[in-house]
Design a protein around this motif. Structure first.
Motif, PDB file in Angstrom:
ATOM      1  N   GLY A 192      28.359  45.840  40.894  1.00  0.00           N
ATOM      2  CA  GLY A 192      27.412  44.734  40.909  1.00  0.00           C
ATOM      3  C   GLY A 192      27.181  44.316  42.345  1.00  0.00           C
ATOM      4  N   PRO A 193      26.102  43.589  42.589  1.00  0.00           N
ATOM      5  CA  PRO A 193      25.821  43.167  43.958  1.00  0.00           C
ATOM      6  C   PRO A 193      26.889  42.181  44.448  1.00  0.00           C
ATOM      7  N   ASN A 194      26.831  41.867  45.736  1.00  0.00           N
ATOM      8  CA  ASN A 194      27.773  40.896  46.297  1.00  0.00           C
ATOM      9  C   ASN A 194      27.660  39.565  45.575  1.00  0.00           C
ATOM     10  N   GLY A 195      28.788  38.991  45.250  1.00  0.00           N
ATOM     11  CA  GLY A 195      28.802  37.698  44.572  1.00  0.00           C
ATOM     12  C   GLY A 195      28.616  37.793  43.081  1.00  0.00           C
ATOM     13  N   ALA A 196      28.695  39.007  42.549  1.00  0.00           N
ATOM     14  CA  ALA A 196      28.475  39.176  41.111  1.00  0.00           C
ATOM     15  C   ALA A 196      29.666  38.693  40.286  1.00  0.00           C
ATOM     16  N   GLY A 197      30.821  38.604  40.913  1.00  0.00           N
ATOM     17  CA  GLY A 197      32.011  38.136  40.188  1.00  0.00           C
ATOM     18  C   GLY A 197      33.028  39.227  39.963  1.00  0.00           C
ATOM     19  N   LYS A 198      32.922  40.318  40.689  1.00  0.00           N
ATOM     20  CA  LYS A 198      33.826  41.443  40.449  1.00  0.00           C
ATOM     21  C   LYS A 198      35.249  41.103  40.866  1.00  0.00           C
ATOM     22  N   THR A 199      35.374  40.601  42.109  1.00  0.00           N
ATOM     23  CA  THR A 199      36.721  40.278  42.591  1.00  0.00           C
ATOM     24  C   THR A 199      37.312  39.118  41.806  1.00  0.00           C
ATOM     25  N   THR A 200      36.450  38.185  41.407  1.00  0.00           N
ATOM     26  CA  THR A 200      36.936  37.075  40.588  1.00  0.00           C
ATOM     27  C   THR A 200      37.489  37.593  39.269  1.00  0.00           C
ATOM     28  N   THR A 201      36.796  38.571  38.699  1.00  0.00           N
ATOM     29  CA  THR A 201      37.289  39.176  37.466  1.00  0.00           C
ATOM     30  C   THR A 201      38.641  39.826  37.710  1.00  0.00           C
ATOM     31  N   PHE A 202      38.730  40.537  38.836  1.00  0.00           N
ATOM     32  CA  PHE A 202      40.018  41.152  39.187  1.00  0.00           C
ATOM     33  C   PHE A 202      41.108  40.108  39.325  1.00  0.00           C
ATOM     34  N   ASN A 203      40.759  39.012  40.007  1.00  0.00           N
ATOM     35  CA  ASN A 203      41.764  37.967  40.224  1.00  0.00           C
ATOM     36  C   ASN A 203      42.240  37.387  38.902  1.00  0.00           C
ATOM     37  N   ALA A 204      41.339  37.268  37.968  1.00  0.00           N
ATOM     38  CA  ALA A 204      41.741  36.776  36.639  1.00  0.00           C
ATOM     39  C   ALA A 204      42.644  37.782  35.948  1.00  0.00           C
ATOM     40  N   CYS A 205      42.326  39.062  36.113  1.00  0.00           N
ATOM     41  CA  CYS A 205      43.163  40.101  35.506  1.00  0.00           C
ATOM     42  C   CYS A 205      44.552  40.111  36.135  1.00  0.00           C
ATOM     43  N   SER A 206      44.592  39.861  37.450  1.00  0.00           N
ATOM     44  CA  SER A 206      45.884  39.867  38.163  1.00  0.00           C
ATOM     45  C   SER A 206      46.677  38.603  37.924  1.00  0.00           C
ATOM     46  N   GLY A 207      45.986  37.527  37.571  1.00  0.00           N
ATOM     47  CA  GLY A 207      46.690  36.269  37.340  1.00  0.00           C
ATOM     48  C   GLY A 207      46.512  35.258  38.439  1.00  0.00           C
ATOM     49  N   PHE A 208      45.625  35.517  39.410  1.00  0.00           N
ATOM     50  CA  PHE A 208      45.431  34.557  40.496  1.00  0.00           C
ATOM     51  C   PHE A 208      44.462  33.453  40.131  1.00  0.00           C
ATOM     52  N   ASP A 209      43.524  33.763  39.265  1.00  0.00           N
ATOM     53  CA  ASP A 209      42.592  32.744  38.797  1.00  0.00           C
ATOM     54  C   ASP A 209      42.786  32.551  37.300  1.00  0.00           C
ATOM     55  N   ARG A 210      42.824  31.288  36.934  1.00  0.00           N
ATOM     56  CA  ARG A 210      43.052  30.989  35.520  1.00  0.00           C
ATOM     57  C   ARG A 210      41.708  30.936  34.812  1.00  0.00           C
ATOM     58  N   PRO A 211      41.518  31.693  33.732  1.00  0.00           N
ATOM     59  CA  PRO A 211      40.226  31.661  33.037  1.00  0.00           C
ATOM     60  C   PRO A 211      40.073  30.368  32.251  1.00  0.00           C
TER      61      PRO A 211
ATOM     62  N   LEU B 224      32.946  59.615  40.100  1.00  0.00           N
ATOM     63  CA  LEU B 224      34.357  59.451  39.731  1.00  0.00           C
ATOM     64  C   LEU B 224      34.541  58.829  38.356  1.00  0.00           C
ATOM     65  N   CYS B 225      33.697  57.881  38.030  1.00  0.00           N
ATOM     66  CA  CYS B 225      33.956  57.048  36.855  1.00  0.00           C
ATOM     67  C   CYS B 225      33.519  57.711  35.557  1.00  0.00           C
ATOM     68  N   ASP B 226      34.304  57.393  34.547  1.00  0.00           N
ATOM     69  CA  ASP B 226      33.961  57.851  33.204  1.00  0.00           C
ATOM     70  C   ASP B 226      33.077  56.829  32.503  1.00  0.00           C
ATOM     71  N   TYR B 227      33.218  55.591  32.896  1.00  0.00           N
ATOM     72  CA  TYR B 227      32.435  54.528  32.260  1.00  0.00           C
ATOM     73  C   TYR B 227      32.265  53.447  33.292  1.00  0.00           C
ATOM     74  N   ILE B 228      31.130  52.734  33.179  1.00  0.00           N
ATOM     75  CA  ILE B 228      30.841  51.740  34.217  1.00  0.00           C
ATOM     76  C   ILE B 228      30.352  50.446  33.584  1.00  0.00           C
ATOM     77  N   TYR B 229      30.864  49.307  34.127  1.00  0.00           N
ATOM     78  CA  TYR B 229      30.350  47.994  33.757  1.00  0.00           C
ATOM     79  C   TYR B 229      29.608  47.434  34.963  1.00  0.00           C
ATOM     80  N   VAL B 230      28.510  46.743  34.674  1.00  0.00           N
ATOM     81  CA  VAL B 230      27.709  46.185  35.760  1.00  0.00           C
ATOM     82  C   VAL B 230      27.645  44.673  35.607  1.00  0.00           C
ATOM     83  N   LEU B 231      28.031  43.973  36.646  1.00  0.00           N
ATOM     84  CA  LEU B 231      27.973  42.512  36.652  1.00  0.00           C
ATOM     85  C   LEU B 231      26.855  42.048  37.570  1.00  0.00           C
ATOM     86  N   ASP B 232      26.260  40.923  37.210  1.00  0.00           N
ATOM     87  CA  ASP B 232      25.330  40.259  38.106  1.00  0.00           C
ATOM     88  C   ASP B 232      25.355  38.778  37.776  1.00  0.00           C
ATOM     89  N   PHE B 233      25.450  37.953  38.816  1.00  0.00           N
ATOM     90  CA  PHE B 233      25.555  36.501  38.633  1.00  0.00           C
ATOM     91  C   PHE B 233      26.631  36.133  37.624  1.00  0.00           C
TER      92      PHE B 233
END
Lengths: 431, 922
Positions: free
Chosen positions: B683-702, B863-872
């Motif tokens: 997804g473009p910059n600011g789409a929420g990818k790293t935020t999603t990662f942080n939630a998966c890792s436990g740094f951000d509480r959903p 590389l990827c077998d499947y892809i998710y696309v985020l925006d906003f």
């Protein structure tokens, strides 16, 4: 021959003129004084009588004083006073049994570790035969060390251990805890007050004990002790304390804190309507003068510096002559003097000290001291024994600064603790 | 109520000064990102300038105030801006040292000039001591003047921020300095203005409080520390709330003081209140409030590790010299100087464990020492413990206190943790030191005997030396053991360490407890050296904690040499006696602490000297705990693959929504990363990818939704717990341990999960574990082709190499699911190609599931077998690479409406995909 006679006549005449001048100066007031200290200028003093030059092996005494650091205003004069004493002894009295005496002053900067270092330097490097203390931290830090080295502590102020807890090598010359905590009740009674409130420091726990001691003791001398308030050095306001004090309506405030919080307290309490006097346990002129015009009474562990008696006059003369302008008006100054005078007298009375003086001979001399008052310079008769401990001292002096700024001793009921009369008469706490 | 009114009045005035001082602190913190521990020193400086002109030069109070506030204050501000600019890119520990050094500088200079006694200053404000009655309360005009002046200044500041262009630019610089710079707003100039304003306000508070407190360097400095409590009430952000907080603290202090007189059990509570508020705020404020603005930080300099033979020789020489001291030093220098120096070395080593190794700044060492001294005395004299046992038990008694201090460390770090420890130290000093059971009610203080078998100064010196030697051994063992490795890693990146499986809360508790133990033993030994100690002994004051920090900052060399070097400074006053020696030393320590901090630490040993030693003693060993980096090649054993059933769910995210205040960063996102597959998240910059990662890792509480690992709900698990369950991660902004070697970095990847949360497992690793670790490290390094740089400091590598090291660290660990956040960023074409091959190999051999965030589309597509696309923050498309390549939605997300036709921004909460009109190209 005629010329010689002429010169002799001129000398005699000159001496006569000088004597006349001196006698006229002694006759009445009008002598110039040092504006800072109030001491007469040394030049106005009669010349000292010169004694024989001491030629024996020197006697070195150590004095550990808080000459710099916090509270140096209180303790710093001890050094110059001790030097003045040594000069007087060497120049006017021929030393001690012919031995010149040296007082080496060590500054502990009011820190226990420096006091420990000073004691070791004094004993191991400078070979002192005895140590006096004018510091509130040195005693506990050095007592056991000096005892282990067989070096006596010959007194001084604020040893900070009670007599019964002190080693047998300590020879106290002034009142210590717990008796010292009782004295303000006596002072209040001497001042004609009916009640007091105590203001104590809050930073150190020992201050908390003061209130309890007063509560138990004050009623014995007829004083109503109305309670204790605490005041810290970093309190920005004394409102709480002063409202409490004013509410209690005491006859006087007994202050056990240092001058800075005390002056803040005074200003605030006056604001809140307190009009009574202040009772202090640190009695020296500069403190009194720094606190303004409030009527003040002080408990002094050392003899009143203004006393007319000869021993006190000798003290003043010596300090003015040899003290390089130090202000002699304070309890540390007089305690230092009486401590060193006791040393002189003890050594002079002991024949063994005609030979080389060692710590052992000092101990021997002190253990022969019996019922000694130094003609009123000590608060009570002192007797030291071989096995110790040093006797508990429970006597002191009460000093007042009157409305003209003059210092005088306050009269008290009961007999003199040290048998002296006049200003040197001491009073004692009740047992 | 009326009974309390006088106290409220007094408290409002004092509180207004606290609040005023605190606003200056918050102002500089907001714009410069530096919490100025020396704020009180600035206030003290202003007070001294005022005193000089008003009292000594007999100038009018107006002239003195103008000079102190409007001249000295801005000058101090310019100096502080200069210092702060140099501190801004240093590590947090140096930022703290750099500002705390000011406290020493001011205390030393003030004492040299005016002596240590407090000098009273009479009230200078017009009609200062005159009163009027208000509700039956005597109120002084000076009190009103102070309150009005402080309030006006704060109001003016608030208006400045909200209504003026300058305030707007200041807020812009706070939010995004780079953007502000691009817009023509100079961040440097704006920060300079902030520092000038902040220091002017501090100076003003010093001048105002002077008549209430008197001129005293330490009292003034630490009084302003109490204003930190006000800043905490304002969340270090709101100027108006900070001022209100100051007033509340002042009133609270005054009202409690009223009841202290009636109820002795409350004694000390009024003085302790600001620190209770401070620590309470640290524990209760939302964590995100306590995150300082992140800035780029310089990497620490490489620490040269001398050859083993050199180190051995150094031990022999140094300890031989220490052992010989009683033979040549005069006896009266032994106690207190030389013996005191040994205890100081222990204190420095205790503090160094926290500061130098774990990167945690602590300002309460003196409190631990006091607790140890008191405990020892009670155990020895009252409970009859044998002497050595009493010393050790005293250390153990301090351990739970260390654990207590570590509680803030669980949620705080850096600046705020240091502040909390300072608050703790002051709290103990104000509240406990005055209790009879602490230092007794005797004027002599608490008696502390030496052992009967070592009464003499010489014998006792050797006793203390033995304890120092034991401390050196203990600290050395810690550094070589697993705990040491974890601490080094924690110091560089607590974030990385937690995502590798270490419960850093446990690590912090362990290191605080260890430090407390050593400091307590040192305190007990020091007290026994003197024979008795009281509450005013300088060794146990909070000020001494600051001194220790400054000395530690200046001490060169590695452990334990910095401790021995620093400890020897305690001998200086013995050989340079004089009433000013200590003050001069404080000035020098303070000045050089600030200087060294602006340089990021003591300079490393010059290269020529290193080469000289290496030529004499052999090749220097780059510090590495792993023989694989320098020793013979460890036989590579095939790491058993973490086997999940291919195609099974490794990581499942369901209806994930993450909010930051009013902003919805991720909205109702669901995705799945399967085992033995590589899943892309683009997804473009600011789409929420790293935020999603942080939630998966436990740094951000959903706010809503779940995260599952192997079908197990881990939504509320900590980052380290998720790692131990098999979730590994790399970071968009790399979180490498830059001061460690490559091999050590990779080794942490393996070791962290073994250390886990159990304290004993964090302490040491078993022999068999070490060989397993080495094998895993070797394999991971070979896989990522970083073996040739195994012994190189990670911070000195290129970006591409660092990416590979971060990946290797992940691969060394037992992770079966990997979150890789832009792992190819910074890699060249060939590196990217190789990188892709590594990932394929990992998936093939280990069956790992990988969720990959990337901007390199060719890499993703290949590389990827499947892809998710985020925006906003919303999922706009998912599918195979070929489907993604043809998707209009994806094109619209990346290329925008102009390229692809009309495109509506998805409504928050909308489940419908984006409506895209025809047109546009991929």
């Amino acid at each position: 021959m005629a010329l010689k006679k002429s010169r002799s006549c001129r000398r005699i005449a000159l001496t006569g003129v000088v004597a006349a001048l001196v006698l006229s100066a002694c006759g009445g007031g009008g002598s110039a004084v040092d504006s800072a200290t109030g001491n007469p200028l040394a030049s106005d003093l009669p010349p000292a009588g010169a004694g024989p030059t001491p030629t024996g092996t020197p006697i070195t005494i150590g004095l550990i004083a808080s000459s710099t650091g916090a509270f140096s205003e209180t303790y710093a004069p001890a050094g110059p006073v001790s030097q003045a004493w040594a000069d007087m002894v060497n120049k006017e009295l021929g030393g001690i049994n012919g031995h010149p005496v040296t007082v080496k002053v060590y500054d502990d900067q009011l820190q226990a570790d420096k006091a420990a270092a000073a004691a070791r330097e004094a004993v191991e490097q400078d070979g002192v035969v005895a140590i006096a203390i004018e510091s509130s931290v040195a005693g506990p830090a050095i007592a056991d060390y000096l005892d282990s080295k067989g070096v006596p502590i010959i007194g001084g102020v604020n040893f900070a251990r009670s007599a019964e807890n002190s080693p047998s090598t300590w020879f106290g010359t002034d009142i210590q805890a717990p008796q010292i905590l009782q004295t303000t009740a006596n002072v209040a009674k001497d001042a004609g007050l009916h009640s007091t409130v105590g203001v104590v420091c809050s930073e150190v726990p020992e201050c908390a004990a003061i209130g309890k001691v007063q509560q138990a003791y004050a009623p014995k001398v007829g004083i109503d002790y109305k309670g204790t308030v605490t005041m810290a050095a970093d309190d920005t306001s004394a409102t709480a304390q002063c409202l409490q004090i004013v509410n209690e309506k005491p006859g006087g405030i007994a202050g056990y804190v240092t001058s800075n919080p005390l002056s803040k307290l005074l200003v605030e309490c006056r604001t809140q309507g307190y009009t009574g006097p202040l009772i202090l346990v640190s009695t020296y002129a500069k403190l009194f003068e720094s606190l303004g015009d409030t009527p003040m009474y002080g408990m002094s562990t050392g003899f009143p510096w203004f006393a007319d008696a000869a021993p006190a006059k000798q003290f003043r003369d010596a300090v003015q002559r040899y003290g390089h302008g130090v202000d002699y008006r304070g309890y540390v100054q007089t305690t230092t003097w009486s401590t060193l005078e006791l040393f002189r007298k003890a050594m002079q009375k002991d024949p063994a000290s005609s030979a080389d003086v060692t710590s052992a001979s000092v101990l021997g001399a002190y253990r022969q001291v019996k019922d000694e008052t130094l003609d009123g310079l000590l608060p009570q008769p002192l007797t030291f024994t071989k096995d110790g401990p040093s006797p508990a001292i429970s006597c002191f002096w009460t000093i007042e600064r009157d409305s003209k700024g003059e210092f005088k001793r306050v009269a008290f009921e009961g007999k003199s603790g040290n048998g002296a009369k006049g200003d040197l008469a001491s009073e004692c706490v009740q047992s | 109520m009326l009974q309390i009114l006088p106290f409220v009045v007094a408290g409002i005035v004092t509180g207004a000064i606290y609040g005023l001082a605190a606003t200056g602190l918050v102002l500089t913190y907001k714009t410069a990102g530096i919490l100025n521990f020396g704020h009180g020193a600035i206030a003290t400086f202003g007070a001294y300038v005022f005193y000089y002109f008003y009292v000594q030069q007999q100038a009018s109070w107006i002239v003195a105030a103008v000079v102190a506030v409007l001249v000295a204050g801005p000058v101090a501000g310019l100096v502080m801006e200069f210092v702060a600019r140099r501190l801004s890119h240093q590590r947090t520990a140096w930022k703290i040292v750099g500002t705390a050094g000011l406290i020493l500088l001011m205390q030393g200079a003030g004492t040299l000039k005016y002596g240590p006694d407090t000098r009273p200053v009479r009230q200078y404000l017009p009609s200062g001591n005159e009163m009027f009655r208000l509700f039956d309360v005597n109120v002084r005009y000076s009190q009103v003047t102070v309150l009005v002046a402080a309030t006006l200044v704060v109001l003016a500041l608030t208006v400045l921020f909200k209504k003026t262009r300058l305030g707007l630019t200041m807020r812009a610089v706070v939010e995004d300095p780079n953007l502000a710079d691009v817009q023509g707003v100079s961040p440097v100039r704006v920060r300079r203005v902030s520092w000038v304003l902040g220091c002017t306000i501090a100076s003003m508070s010093g001048v105002l409080i002077l008549p209430f407190l008197g001129l005293d360097p330490i009292l003034l400095t630490f009084l302003v520390v109490q204003s930190f409590a006000a800043a905490a009430v304002g969340r270090f952000a709101s100027i108006s709330m900070t001022f209100v907080g100051g007033i509340l603290v002042g009133v609270g202090e005054a009202v409690i003081s009223r009841y202290e007189l009636t109820y002795p059990a409350l004694l000390g509570m009024s003085k302790a209140l600001p620190f209770v508020v401070l620590i309470g705020a640290m524990l209760l404020l939302p964590k995100r409030t306590l995150l300082p603005p992140s800035t780029f930080e310089h990497r620490p300099a490489l620490l040269w590790h001398g050859p083993r033979s050199l180190r051995f020789a150094a031990y022999v020489v140094v300890f031989g010299a220490l052992a010989s001291v009683p033979l040549w030093a005069p006896g009266y220098k032994l106690t207190p100087y030389w013996t005191g120096a040994l205890t100081m070395a222990m204190m420095i080593l205790a503090l160094g464990l926290l500061v130098r190794t774990a990167g945690i700044v602590s300002l309460c060492s003196a409190a631990f020492a006091a607790i140890g001294a008191v405990a020892f005395s009670q155990l020895q004299l009252e409970a009859g413990f044998p002497w050595i046992l009493a010393i050790l038990a005293a250390g153990l008694i301090a351990v739970p206190v260390g654990a207590l201090v570590a509680i803030p460390a669980i949620r705080l770090s850096g600046l705020f943790l240091a502040l909390a420890t300072l608050g703790f130290g002051l709290l103990v000093e104000r509240l406990l030191y005055r209790r009879g059971w602490m230092f007794t009610t005797l004027a002599a203080g608490r008696s502390m005997p030496r052992p009967s078998w070592a009464q003499s100064d010489v014998a006792y010196y050797y006793v203390v030396m033995a304890f120092l030697l034991a401390t050196v051994v203990l600290v050395g063992v810690i550094h070589r053991a697993r705990l040491g490795r974890l601490l080094w890693a924690l110091s560089d990146s607590a974030k990385a360490v937690s995502t590798l499986g270490v419960d850093v809360r446990v690590t912090r508790v362990i290191v605080f407890c260890t430090s407390a133990f050593i400091a307590a033993v040192a305190g007990a030994l020091y007290g026994a050296m003197l024979g008795s100690v009281g509450p005013t002994n300088s060794y146990f004051t909070s000020f001494n904690s600051v001194v220790l920090l400054a000395i530690l900052a200046l001490a060169p060399f590695r452990v334990p040499w910095y401790g021995l070097f620093a400890g020897i400074t305690a001998v200086i006053p013995g050989y340079l006696p004089g009433e000013n020696t200590t003050s001069v030393m404080n000035v020098l320590f303070g000045f050089f602490a600030v200087l060294v901090a602006t340089q990021g630490g003591p300079a490393p040993m010059p290269k020529r000297l290193q080469e000289f030693f290496e030529s004499k003693f052999g090749r220097a060993g780059r510090r590495s705990a792993h023989p694989s980096s320098t020793g013979p090649r460890v036989e590579r054993t095939k790491t058993p693959p973490a086997r999940l059933a291919p195609g099974s769910s490794a990581l499942t995210v369901e209806h994930l929504t993450i909010r930051f205040g009013g902003l919805v960063a991720v909205n109702d996102v669901s995705l799945k990363a399967k085992a033995a597959q590589i899943t892309g998240l683009i997804g473009p910059n600011g789409a929420g990818k790293t935020t999603t990662f942080n939630a998966c890792s436990g740094f951000d509480r959903p706010s809503k939704g779940t995260v599952k690992l192997h079908d197990r709900d881990i939504t509320h698990r900590s980052p380290s717990a998720r790692a131990r369950l098999g979730l590994g991660r790399t970071f968009q902004v790399m979180e490498l341990c830059d001061s460690l070697t490559v091999a050590d970095n990779v080794g942490i990847g393996w070791e962290a999960s073994r250390a886990g949360a159990a304290p004993w497992r964090q302490l040491i690793a078993g022999r068999h574990e070490l060989s397993s670790r080495d094998a895993a490290v070797q394999e991971a390094m070979e896989l990522c082709e970083v073996t040739d740089v195994a012994g190189v400091q990670a911070g000195s590598l290129s970006t591409g190499q660092r990416r590979l090291v971060e990946l290797a660290r992940c691969l060394a660990g037992p992770f079966d699911t990997l979150l890789l956040d832009e792992p190819s960023s910074g890699l060249g074409v060939e590196e990217t190609r190789r990188f892709a091959a590594i990932l394929r190999e990992v998936v093939r051999e280990r069956g790992c599931g990988i969720l990959l965030v990337e901007h390199d589309m060719s890499l993703v597509m290949g590389l990827c077998d499947y892809i998710y696309v985020l925006d906003f923050g919303q999922l706009v498309f998912e599918g195979t690479p070929s489907e993604v390549a043809q998707s209009r939605e994806v094109q619209a997300a990346y290329l925008g409406a102009e390229q692809t036709g009309t495109r509506e921004r998805p409504q928050v909460g909308s489940a419908a995909p984006i409506q895209v009109s025809a047109g546009g190209t991929a």
